[in-house]
Design an enzyme around this catalytic site. Structure first.
Site, PDB file in Angstrom:
ATOM      1  N   GLY A  13       0.812  -1.213   0.000  1.00  0.00           N
ATOM      2  CA  GLY A  13       0.000   0.000   0.000  1.00  0.00           C
ATOM      3  C   GLY A  13       0.838   1.252   0.000  1.00  0.00           C
ATOM      4  N   GLY A  17      -0.214   7.921   0.955  1.00  0.00           N
ATOM      5  CA  GLY A  17      -0.470   7.919   2.374  1.00  0.00           C
ATOM      6  C   GLY A  17       0.655   7.405   3.248  1.00  0.00           C
ATOM      7  CB  ILE A  18       0.497   5.320   6.333  1.00  0.00           C
ATOM      8  CG1 ILE A  18      -0.405   6.246   7.151  1.00  0.00           C
ATOM      9  CG2 ILE A  18       1.498   4.616   7.252  1.00  0.00           C
ATOM     10  CD1 ILE A  18      -1.337   5.513   8.103  1.00  0.00           C
ATOM     11  N   GLY A  19       1.852   4.401   3.622  1.00  0.00           N
ATOM     12  CA  GLY A  19       2.788   3.512   2.940  1.00  0.00           C
ATOM     13  C   GLY A  19       3.836   4.269   2.151  1.00  0.00           C
ATOM     14  CE1 TYR A 162      -9.876   0.264   7.991  1.00  0.00           C
ATOM     15  CE2 TYR A 162     -10.439   1.245  10.104  1.00  0.00           C
ATOM     16  CZ  TYR A 162      -9.532   1.039   9.086  1.00  0.00           C
ATOM     17  OH  TYR A 162      -8.289   1.605   9.154  1.00  0.00           O
TER      18      TYR A 162
END
Length: 280
Positions: A13, A17-19, A162
């Protein structure tokens, strides 16, 4: 010497974003990095960001793949080994919250969305770890799972599937940590709160909708006591800490919460997201 010099990191991912922030941080601190995502265009943006930071091109491998498929996972593992010869750090960051096409939420959401959510948030993590395990054992490596405060003890009435998937991921972290530490492999996770990423659009929200919700939460101290939602780099720094055995060697099977204090209060659950979006 950079702290991850000689290490090879695979970050799922990592097309945004975070990845993306984690992959960039690992590369800047000496690691050779495999980045991956389904969107080849966004993945190339990540690769270019890494190269522009001064990292040599030979230290970055980009593989566009669907992590939810067996072939996609095999391509990731084999491609990393063929390019770099080893695997030291696996960051299971890819994840999703699936929107119901009719706007239903919680227990009313269609069961197909449950299956899709667990496919990417849980099943793909289990199978990728199964494929990577022997290679991480060889290097006495690290696994860092990206969970969420949504998997914690507070109810998630709007994003139930989720939250359930992240709670399952937390149990997977604890259980595999006990199994794999016997082979020298550490498993830990980070549980972020709200983070400014492309998560909203991926869920099917109109552009800017999730940002509107997050701005609202930022202005309410019962939602985010520190007063701001995280930037991706703030979570990436925790991932790097957990991947650094010099800094975190005695942390085994834990989830570090990085949420600005939100889970101490969880006032976010007292507000209706749909009502927030209706406000001017």
């Amino acid at each position: 010497m950079a702290r991850f010099s000689g290490k090879v990191a695979l970050v799922t991912g990592s097309s945004n974003g975070i990845g993306r922030a984690a992959a960039l941080l690992f590369a800047q601190q000496g690691a050779k990095v495999t980045i991956t995502g389904r969107n080849a265009e966004r993945l190339e943006e990540t690769r270019q960001a890494i190269l522009k930071s001064g990292v040599p091109a030979e230290n970055v491998l980009a593989i566009a793949a669907d992590l939810a498929t067996d072939q996609g996972q095999t391509d990731l593992i084999n491609g990393t080994l063929q390019k770099f010869g080893r695997l030291d750090i696996l960051v299971n960051n890819a994840g999703a919250a699936v929107n119901d096409p009719q706007g239903r939420m919680g227990i009313d959401q269609q069961i197909e969305d449950f299956d899709k959510t667990f496919q990417i948030n849980m099943r793909s993590v289990v199978t990728l770890v199964q494929k990577a395990k022997e290679h991480l054992i060889k290097t006495k490596g690290e696994i860092i799972n990206v969970s969420s405060i949504g998997g914690g003890p507070h109810a998630q009435p709007d994003m139930m599937y989720y939250g359930m998937s992240k709670a399952a991921l937390d149990q997977f972290t604890r259980s595999t940590a006990i199994t794999l530490i016997q082979h020298g492999v550490r498993v830990n996770s980070v549980s972020p709160g709200g983070v400014y990423t492309g998560f909203g659009e991926a869920m099917g929200f109109p552009p800017g909708a999730l940002e509107k919700i997050m701005k609202y939460f930022e202005s309410h101290k019962e939602c985010v006591p520190c007063g701001h939602m995280a930037q991706p780099i703030e979570i990436a720094q925790v991932i790097a800490f957990l991947a650094d055995r010099t800094m975190s060697s005695y942390i085994i099977g834990q989830s570090i919460i990085a949420d600005g204090g939100s889970s101490l209060l969880m006032g976010m659950q007292a507000h209706d997201m749909m009502e927030i979006l209706k406000q001017p």
